[in-house]
Design a protein around this motif. Sequence first.
Motif, PDB file in Angstrom:
ATOM      1  N   TYR A 100       4.278 -10.149  16.985  1.00 28.28           N
ATOM      2  CA  TYR A 100       4.493 -10.136  15.538  1.00 28.28           C
ATOM      3  C   TYR A 100       3.176  -9.828  14.838  1.00 28.28           C
ATOM      4  O   TYR A 100       2.153 -10.463  15.104  1.00 28.28           O
ATOM      5  N   LEU A 101       3.214  -8.853  13.935  1.00 26.98           N
ATOM      6  CA  LEU A 101       2.025  -8.462  13.169  1.00 26.98           C
ATOM      7  C   LEU A 101       2.239  -8.777  11.699  1.00 26.98           C
ATOM      8  O   LEU A 101       3.251  -8.387  11.109  1.00 26.98           O
ATOM      9  N   HIS A 102       1.279  -9.475  11.103  1.00 25.85           N
ATOM     10  CA  HIS A 102       1.362  -9.936   9.719  1.00 25.85           C
ATOM     11  C   HIS A 102       0.103  -9.481   8.989  1.00 25.85           C
ATOM     12  O   HIS A 102      -1.010  -9.868   9.361  1.00 25.85           O
ATOM     13  N   ILE A 103       0.271  -8.642   7.970  1.00 27.04           N
ATOM     14  CA  ILE A 103      -0.863  -8.103   7.226  1.00 27.04           C
ATOM     15  C   ILE A 103      -0.845  -8.638   5.801  1.00 27.04           C
ATOM     16  O   ILE A 103       0.080  -8.368   5.031  1.00 27.04           O
ATOM     17  N   ASN A 107      -8.153 -12.063   4.153  1.00 27.63           N
ATOM     18  CA  ASN A 107      -8.311 -12.611   5.512  1.00 27.63           C
ATOM     19  C   ASN A 107      -7.152 -13.503   5.938  1.00 27.63           C
ATOM     20  O   ASN A 107      -7.347 -14.477   6.675  1.00 27.63           O
ATOM     21  N   ASN A 108      -5.956 -13.163   5.506  1.00 27.35           N
ATOM     22  CA  ASN A 108      -4.774 -13.932   5.883  1.00 27.35           C
ATOM     23  C   ASN A 108      -3.867 -13.186   6.874  1.00 27.35           C
ATOM     24  O   ASN A 108      -2.712 -13.555   7.054  1.00 27.35           O
ATOM     25  N   LYS A 187      -3.657 -15.078  16.471  1.00 29.09           N
ATOM     26  CA  LYS A 187      -5.071 -14.777  16.280  1.00 29.09           C
ATOM     27  C   LYS A 187      -5.266 -14.164  14.906  1.00 29.09           C
ATOM     28  O   LYS A 187      -4.598 -13.194  14.532  1.00 29.09           O
ATOM     29  N   SER A 188      -6.199 -14.716  14.138  1.00 26.22           N
ATOM     30  CA  SER A 188      -6.485 -14.210  12.798  1.00 26.22           C
ATOM     31  C   SER A 188      -7.141 -12.836  12.867  1.00 26.22           C
ATOM     32  O   SER A 188      -7.873 -12.521  13.808  1.00 26.22           O
ATOM     33  N   GLN A 193     -11.949  -6.202   9.647  1.00 21.35           N
ATOM     34  CA  GLN A 193     -11.390  -5.577  10.845  1.00 21.35           C
ATOM     35  C   GLN A 193     -10.296  -4.573  10.481  1.00 21.35           C
ATOM     36  O   GLN A 193     -10.201  -3.497  11.079  1.00 21.35           O
ATOM     37  N   LEU A 194      -9.494  -4.928   9.481  1.00 25.79           N
ATOM     38  CA  LEU A 194      -8.410  -4.035   9.068  1.00 25.79           C
ATOM     39  C   LEU A 194      -8.930  -2.745   8.455  1.00 25.79           C
ATOM     40  O   LEU A 194      -8.222  -1.735   8.429  1.00 25.79           O
ATOM     41  N   LEU A 195     -10.151  -2.770   7.979  1.00 26.99           N
ATOM     42  CA  LEU A 195     -10.749  -1.573   7.379  1.00 26.99           C
ATOM     43  C   LEU A 195     -11.543  -0.744   8.389  1.00 26.99           C
ATOM     44  O   LEU A 195     -12.068   0.314   8.046  1.00 26.99           O
TER      45      LEU A 195
END
Length: 230
Positions: A100-103, A107-108, A187-188, A193-195
């Motif tokens: 499961y991926l949650h964006i 930083n959540n 894992k947070s 990291q997303l950028l």
Amino acid sequence: MLPLTLTFLKKLHQNNNREWFKEHKKEYETAKAEFSVLVTALLEYFTNQIDPAFSTLTAKDCIFRLNRDVRFSKDKTPYKTYFSAVLHPEGRKTEKPLIYLHIAPTNNSFLAVGVFQPNKEYLKKIREEIDYNADELKAIFNKKEFKNYFNNFEKMANGVLKTAPRGYPKDHENIELLRLKHFVVQKSITDKQLLSNNISTKIAEIAMAGQSLNGWLNVVWEETVENLEN
């Protein structure tokens, strides 16, 4: 990289109403397309590394709608302020262990693996396996590649029994595991990291580290199905 996704979600958090959303529909579509590119990259990676059946999916099969179901909620805001997706060969409606991926901005964001809300028979079988041989499960948590990203199972709201499940003593040596209703680790993921340019690789690494847990849960699922069929 998800710059447009994070920017849109930040704005939506501050303007969670249908009028604003309608005026910014193009921004939403652009952000969703950006998120879809990430999901597609992960599906391709998992096709090669986990199961060729991932190749049957598109991002659309995995991504959840942004609209909230407000029928039974006190919170009547119409939209989720995050993008999310389930990555599993059966799509987002599977009952099996999954990724499961949650964006969400600020930083959540996080990636989770495991099984959420297992059905009655599946939950019963998981507890039986823990009672019979918890060492196998504990060995997974002690693997170096697993410990690089995950610690204990997440103790979610309403996800832990107040006492021992029926049939088990309160002083069972693995009572903390037996009381769980969900078997999920996560894992947070930071906005930084997303950028980054290699975010799909980073997320894939996290997911792969959790596959030993999903492997254990899949064996228990298969045993559950076998018992129901006999």
